[in-house]
Design an enzyme around this catalytic site. Structure first.
Site, mmCIF file in Angstrom:
data_model
loop_
_atom_site.group_PDB
_atom_site.id
_atom_site.type_symbol
_atom_site.label_atom_id
_atom_site.label_comp_id
_atom_site.label_asym_id
_atom_site.label_seq_id
_atom_site.Cartn_x
_atom_site.Cartn_y
_atom_site.Cartn_z
ATOM 1 N N TYR A 105 46.435 -18.383 -46.311
ATOM 2 C CA TYR A 105 46.544 -18.877 -47.674
ATOM 3 C C TYR A 105 47.416 -17.897 -48.447
ATOM 4 O O TYR A 105 46.941 -16.899 -48.979
ATOM 5 C CB TYR A 105 45.155 -19.010 -48.303
ATOM 6 C CG TYR A 105 45.156 -19.489 -49.737
ATOM 7 C CD1 TYR A 105 46.003 -20.504 -50.157
ATOM 8 C CD2 TYR A 105 44.295 -18.923 -50.668
ATOM 9 C CE1 TYR A 105 46.006 -20.936 -51.460
ATOM 10 C CE2 TYR A 105 44.277 -19.357 -51.987
ATOM 11 C CZ TYR A 105 45.128 -20.364 -52.378
ATOM 12 O OH TYR A 105 45.130 -20.801 -53.686
ATOM 13 N N ASP A 146 48.356 -23.033 -46.136
ATOM 14 C CA ASP A 146 48.963 -23.274 -47.441
ATOM 15 C C ASP A 146 49.862 -22.078 -47.746
ATOM 16 O O ASP A 146 49.380 -21.011 -48.107
ATOM 17 C CB ASP A 146 47.871 -23.434 -48.500
ATOM 18 C CG ASP A 146 48.432 -23.616 -49.900
ATOM 19 O OD1 ASP A 146 49.677 -23.619 -50.063
ATOM 20 O OD2 ASP A 146 47.625 -23.755 -50.844
ATOM 21 N N HIS A 248 45.255 -31.120 -52.084
ATOM 22 C CA HIS A 248 46.058 -31.078 -50.863
ATOM 23 C C HIS A 248 45.556 -32.139 -49.887
ATOM 24 O O HIS A 248 44.428 -32.622 -50.019
ATOM 25 C CB HIS A 248 45.940 -29.720 -50.166
ATOM 26 C CG HIS A 248 46.502 -28.571 -50.922
ATOM 27 N ND1 HIS A 248 47.638 -27.899 -50.534
ATOM 28 C CD2 HIS A 248 46.067 -27.941 -52.048
ATOM 29 C CE1 HIS A 248 47.882 -26.913 -51.374
ATOM 30 N NE2 HIS A 248 46.941 -26.915 -52.306
#
Length: 257
Positions: A105, A146, A248
């Site tokens: 992330y 991500d 998302h």
């Protein structure tokens, strides 16, 4: 091997959605980001009931990542090397059936005029250094998650409007390309070089989802040994349209192992 990445934007708030999708899609490995809970309070038993071995790295209220696998995970790494004082929960990595897999992330970096943007760039430098070392191992490597990086104008609904955002600034995109230039393949564009409106994130504001005002910021980077086995990379838009959806949606790769 079917591997999915999904920023779930609070695993507890979206638990029925995440469980339902995992039951239907049945990935061998699921990489989750922004679980937003401490490691001890991650709902591991709910995923173990679906046949997953669970490795979560969390912190209170923010960030957090998890690696779920239907196969044993070995040689676990629970933080990105290079900045020992960094306590943010943003990285977990392990080996699954001979493939080195990471859930990451990457920091958002906004607002650009604050310490958040230099932190993002340092994190990307650390990721580059670590990714280089992984290449030297010679094993298949899959870095999913991500990235908070919009790689190109085709990956955002309004390129001009996003020019100075931390996700799309030139410096951000250059650092992303530096990682690719080590020898990694960005899986989605390798298979779909010209696909338009291939987004993985839509903000909750301004009717972004129904108007398809999206961004493609969730990516898989593959080492040459993994890229040679790549057969599928797809974005599943379905979960974004559900009630209580994450902002998302999952991205999936399949490797012929």
């Amino acid at each position: 091997m079917r591997i999915a990445t999904w920023n779930v934007n609070s695993v507890k708030a979206r638990l029925p959605n995440v469980q339902g999708w995992l039951e239907t899609a049945s990935p061998d490995v699921a990489l989750l980001q922004e679980i937003k809970c401490e490691t001890a309070s991650f709902p591991a038993k709910d995923f173990e009931a679906l046949g997953y071995e669970v490795h979560a790295v969390g912190q209170k209220s923010y960030n957090g990542v998890a690696l779920l696998s239907k196969h044993p995970v070995t040689d676990l790494l629970t933080r990105l090397p290079g900045e020992p004082e960094d306590e943010q929960a943003r990285y977990v990595e392990g080996t699954v059936q001979g493939v080195r897999v990471a859930s990451l992330y990457l920091p958002n970096g906004n607002p650009v005029g604050t310490e958040k943007y230099p932190y993002k760039l340092r994190w990307m430098d650390r990721l580059k250094a670590h990714a280089k070392g992984l290449l030297e191992s010679g094993q298949p490597v899959v870095l999913g998650g991500d990235y908070n990086v919009i790689p190109g104008p085709e990956d955002v609904y309004d390129p001009k409007g996003w020019t100075e955002d931390a996700l799309f600034r030139q410096e951000t995109r250059l650092k992303f390309r530096e990682i690719l230039h080590l020898g990694y393949t960005e899986a989605f564009r390798a298979l779909h070089p010209d696909m338009a409106h291939a987004y993985s994130f839509w903000d909750y504001q301004a009717g972004a989802w129904p108007r398809d005002m999206g961004l493609r910021i969730d990516h898989f980077l593959l080492s040459p040994q993994a890229a040679d086995r790549l057969t599928v990379c797809a974005i599943d838009r379905g979960p974004r349209g559900q009630e209580k959806a994450s902002d998302h949606t999952p991205v999936i790769v399949e490797l012929d192992v």
